[in-house]
Design a protein around this motif. Structure first.
Motif, mmCIF file in Angstrom:
data_model
loop_
_atom_site.group_PDB
_atom_site.id
_atom_site.type_symbol
_atom_site.label_atom_id
_atom_site.label_comp_id
_atom_site.label_asym_id
_atom_site.label_seq_id
_atom_site.Cartn_x
_atom_site.Cartn_y
_atom_site.Cartn_z
ATOM 1 N N ASP A 165 3.309 9.914 33.795
ATOM 2 C CA ASP A 165 2.561 10.964 32.961
ATOM 3 C C ASP A 165 2.347 12.058 33.696
ATOM 4 O O ASP A 165 2.777 13.239 33.473
ATOM 5 N N GLN A 166 2.318 12.011 35.183
ATOM 6 C CA GLN A 166 2.116 13.447 36.009
ATOM 7 C C GLN A 166 3.493 13.776 36.149
ATOM 8 O O GLN A 166 3.448 14.914 36.285
ATOM 9 N N ILE B 192 4.052 15.955 33.037
ATOM 10 C CA ILE B 192 3.007 17.213 33.366
ATOM 11 C C ILE B 192 3.381 18.061 34.260
ATOM 12 O O ILE B 192 3.234 19.594 33.525
ATOM 13 N N GLY C 60 1.585 18.765 24.281
ATOM 14 C CA GLY C 60 0.419 17.953 24.345
ATOM 15 C C GLY C 60 -0.428 18.144 25.378
ATOM 16 O O GLY C 60 -1.460 17.312 25.631
ATOM 17 N N TYR C 61 -0.077 19.060 26.246
ATOM 18 C CA TYR C 61 -1.001 19.052 27.571
ATOM 19 C C TYR C 61 -1.222 20.598 28.120
ATOM 20 O O TYR C 61 0.308 21.210 28.332
ATOM 21 N N SER C 62 -2.220 21.531 27.817
ATOM 22 C CA SER C 62 -2.448 22.617 28.555
ATOM 23 C C SER C 62 -3.337 22.570 29.426
ATOM 24 O O SER C 62 -4.649 22.472 28.911
ATOM 25 N N GLU C 63 -3.350 23.289 30.440
ATOM 26 C CA GLU C 63 -4.590 23.761 31.328
ATOM 27 C C GLU C 63 -5.155 25.062 31.120
ATOM 28 O O GLU C 63 -6.096 25.746 31.731
ATOM 29 N N SER C 64 -4.443 25.928 30.283
ATOM 30 C CA SER C 64 -4.719 27.450 30.099
ATOM 31 C C SER C 64 -6.057 27.233 29.250
ATOM 32 O O SER C 64 -6.405 26.373 28.273
ATOM 33 N N PHE C 65 -6.970 28.216 29.234
ATOM 34 C CA PHE C 65 -7.986 28.286 28.369
ATOM 35 C C PHE C 65 -7.871 28.839 27.142
ATOM 36 O O PHE C 65 -6.950 29.173 26.557
ATOM 37 N N PHE C 66 -9.096 28.424 26.219
ATOM 38 C CA PHE C 66 -8.872 28.948 24.744
ATOM 39 C C PHE C 66 -8.474 30.553 24.804
ATOM 40 O O PHE C 66 -9.103 31.221 25.138
#
Lengths: 172, 454
Positions: A118-119, A122, A136-142
């Motif tokens: 999984d890593q 990502i 399906g994966y984001s580290e960015s802010f709203f």
């Protein structure tokens, strides 16, 4: 004396163009480099891997620039050597998080493919090169979708070329 | 203003990669001073910095749980653990005191908490309030993502609360972020306005913003109060008459003694603009999953060795705190590391030097999540790497993230990855905005009295 892991990361950096310190940060809570090395070793076999790592170490010791190292590693003849096929799969592994088996090696059959973890998915580099994020994966802010993405250099450590700078400028 | 207390030991230098402290002491100390930031020791490595941040966690735990004077300042005349009593963080503002009905302005920092009518006739105590972001929704005992309440061996729900220190309180109040209209006004005032709470810094000797989330269990006949930090609480359950918002519950308030079982401490610092996430638990909470079943002797607060209930499963709905429930059967999925166990033993021994029966020696650090990427200057966050590569990648408190433990991205608990999604309650696009890693701002209600709508 560099280790196999050092040489694997260095070789990977030469092949992908991503700086070593980005592929293997000094502080690395994820730890993809040893995972990848352990994963590829039985799949490309030490008969192919060790000469590749030695080739890299020798060229690096001679201060050959990384892009020239990549050219030498990837130089093709007919039929394409397994070392070149392995190097291509290593490139794809870093960019896509997917291992594409380049040739038959024991129970590993040419054409087999798998997401390594999984890593690995990502943190595969294609997302950053595309200035995007994994599905399906984001580290960015709203609200990030309403903002200009970070620059290619900020995301990858690789400065945009003159032509790509112009393209990036078009999006700003 | 809170007085500053001189710190024992060096903390005048820090910030790995920028400022290193060459003479950092390895000897821990009992101090009421909240550390301003981490102190990094040479040579730098992932494990050394994890140890430094774990030290920061313990030092902060001790400072926050230091005995408090009536004004909330630490009582420097006594040492932590001499006797159990009110702590520094318990004088801080609970979320319901900040995000009030109809978006009312919070009362001043020093003002006492207001009590519901139903509690006023009872013995005074710490209000464990359950009112959440939506009136009638009982969210203070339900865990993140509505994954369910935690039930102790007596069949009672644990109770949660969130408090903030004065620095963070001022950041909310001074910017009007306690109401929906205030948040709208804040963002409308200047295009570049963003939510950014204050940072702790060794350079400025400022503590910065700190949040605490605590979980408490009601102490029953089988519990040993002397093993816990306890408070006399007013356990308040707001009434709910709308079946669409959960079970029908009659408003109630009970005077009960509760014991601390979990404590998150979240501290924003210059070296960790994504905040430092420290989490502690009572040592008797749960066994580790890797411990063979036959060796899980306990007794545990949230695990029964004689039970064959499925582990880490929330109780069936409806979740009604007024009704006794089947006890939770909980194990810790990610074990503590060896260095963390060693550090815990060191600090627990230190706490026992002040009092062999110190309740604080019955708590343990689970771990500390911190950003491994060197931050930009001035407590900014890199847009290209907003979470800063947190270490460890996953972290859960068995009492607060019981049902989302593990190591699966997007499913298992990661403090930063989850709280990085926190937003303000302004709903007009595009000004719904990043809320600096706190979901508290979503609790803001409208001055129009319409409550907080998603």
């Amino acid at each position: 004396m560099s280790t196999d892991l050092d040489n694997f990361v260095g070789l990977s950096s030469a092949l992908t163009g991503i700086p070593i310190e980005r592929l293997a940060p000094q502080l690395d809570p994820v730890g993809l480099p040893p995972l990848f090395l352990d994963y590829v070793t039985p799949r490309i076999t030490t008969d192919v891997l060790n000469p590749l790592l030695t080739q890299y170490a020798t060229l690096a010791a001679d201060h050959v620039p990384p892009d020239k190292i990549a050219q030498q590693v990837l130089v093709t003849t007919q039929p394409t050597p397994n070392s070149v096929l392995a190097a291509r799969s290593i490139m794809k592994l870093w960019f896509l998080g997917v291992w594409y088996q380049p040739y038959d090696a024991g129970s590993y059959k040419k054409g087999d493919s798998a997401v390594v973890s999984d890593q690995a998915y990502i943190y595969s580099w294609a997302w950053k090169v595309a200035q995007a994020h994994p599905m399906g994966y984001s580290e960015s802010f709203f609200g990030y979708w309403n903002e200009q993405p970070s620059s290619l250099e900020d995301l990858t450590g690789v400065p945009a070329t003159a032509s790509s700078s112009a393209q990036q400028g078009d999006r700003s | 203003m809170r007085m500053e207390v001189s710190r024992h030991g060096p903390l005048g230098c820090a910030l790995f990669g920028v400022l290193l402290c060459p003479f950092a002491s390895a000897a821990p100390s009992l101090s009421p001073q909240i550390p301003f930031d981490v102190t990094a020791t040479q040579p730098i490595s992932l494990s050394s910095l994890q140890g430094n941040f774990d030290e920061l966690s313990w030092q902060t735990f001790i400072a926050l749980n230091w005995p408090a004077l009536d004004n909330g300042n630490p009582n420097t005349g006594i040492t932590i653990g001499k006797q159990d009593g009110a702590t520094v963080w318990e004088s801080w503002k609970e979320s319901y005191q900040i995000f009030r009905a109809k978006g009312q302005t919070p009362l001043p920092w020093d003002a006492p908490a207001t009590l519901p009518e139903v509690c006023k006739q009872l013995k005074p105590g710490r209000l464990l309030q359950q009112m959440g972001k939506v009136p009638d929704m009982l969210d203070e005992f339900i865990q993140p993502f509505e994954s369910g309440p935690l039930v102790d061996q007596n069949g009672a729900y644990t109770r949660n609360e969130i408090v903030v220190n004065q620095s963070m309180f001022n950041g909310i109040v001074d910017n009007g972020l306690y109401s929906i209209e205030g948040q709208q006004k804040f963002f409308a005032a200047k295009k570049t306005n963003t939510v950014a709470f204050s940072c702790g810094s060794n350079d400025t000797s400022q503590v910065g913003s700190v949040m605490v989330k605590a979980s408490w269990k009601v102490l029953g006949a089988n519990d040993r109060p002397q093993d816990f930090h306890t408070v006399d609480a007013l356990v308040y359950t707001p009434g709910n008459s709308d079946p669409s918002h959960g079970p029908i519950v009659e408003e109630s308030c009970a005077s009960q003694s509760v014991g601390l079982v979990g404590l998150h401490i979240v501290h924003k610092t210059a070296s960790a603009p994504q905040w430092v996430w420290s989490t502690f638990e009572h040592v008797n909470n749960v066994p580790e999953q890797s411990t063979p079943v036959a060796q899980r002797k306990g007794p545990y607060l949230f695990y029964n060795a004689a039970s064959d209930s499925a582990i880490n499963q929330p109780p069936p709905r409806p979740w009604n705190p007024a009704v006794k429930a089947t006890p939770s059967q909980v194990v810790r999925e990610v074990p503590l590391t060896g260095p963390t166990n060693t550090l815990n033993a060191k600090y627990q021994a230190l706490l026992r030097t002040a009092n062999p029966q110190s309740v604080w020696a019955n708590y343990q650090l689970i771990s500390t999540q911190w950003p491994t990427a060197a931050p930009p200057p001035n407590c900014q966050i890199s847009a290209a790497n907003p979470l800063g590569n947190p270490a460890p990648s996953f972290l859960a408190n068995a009492t607060l993230e019981t049902y989302i433990q593990g190591t699966t991205p997007q499913a298992s608990s990661s403090c930063m990855a989850c709280h990085g999604n926190a937003a303000t309650h302004v709903t007009e696009s595009p000004r719904t905005s990043f809320a600096d890693f706190t979901y508290l701002l979503e609790r803001a209600q409208s001055t129009s009295g319409q409550g907080a709508k998603q």
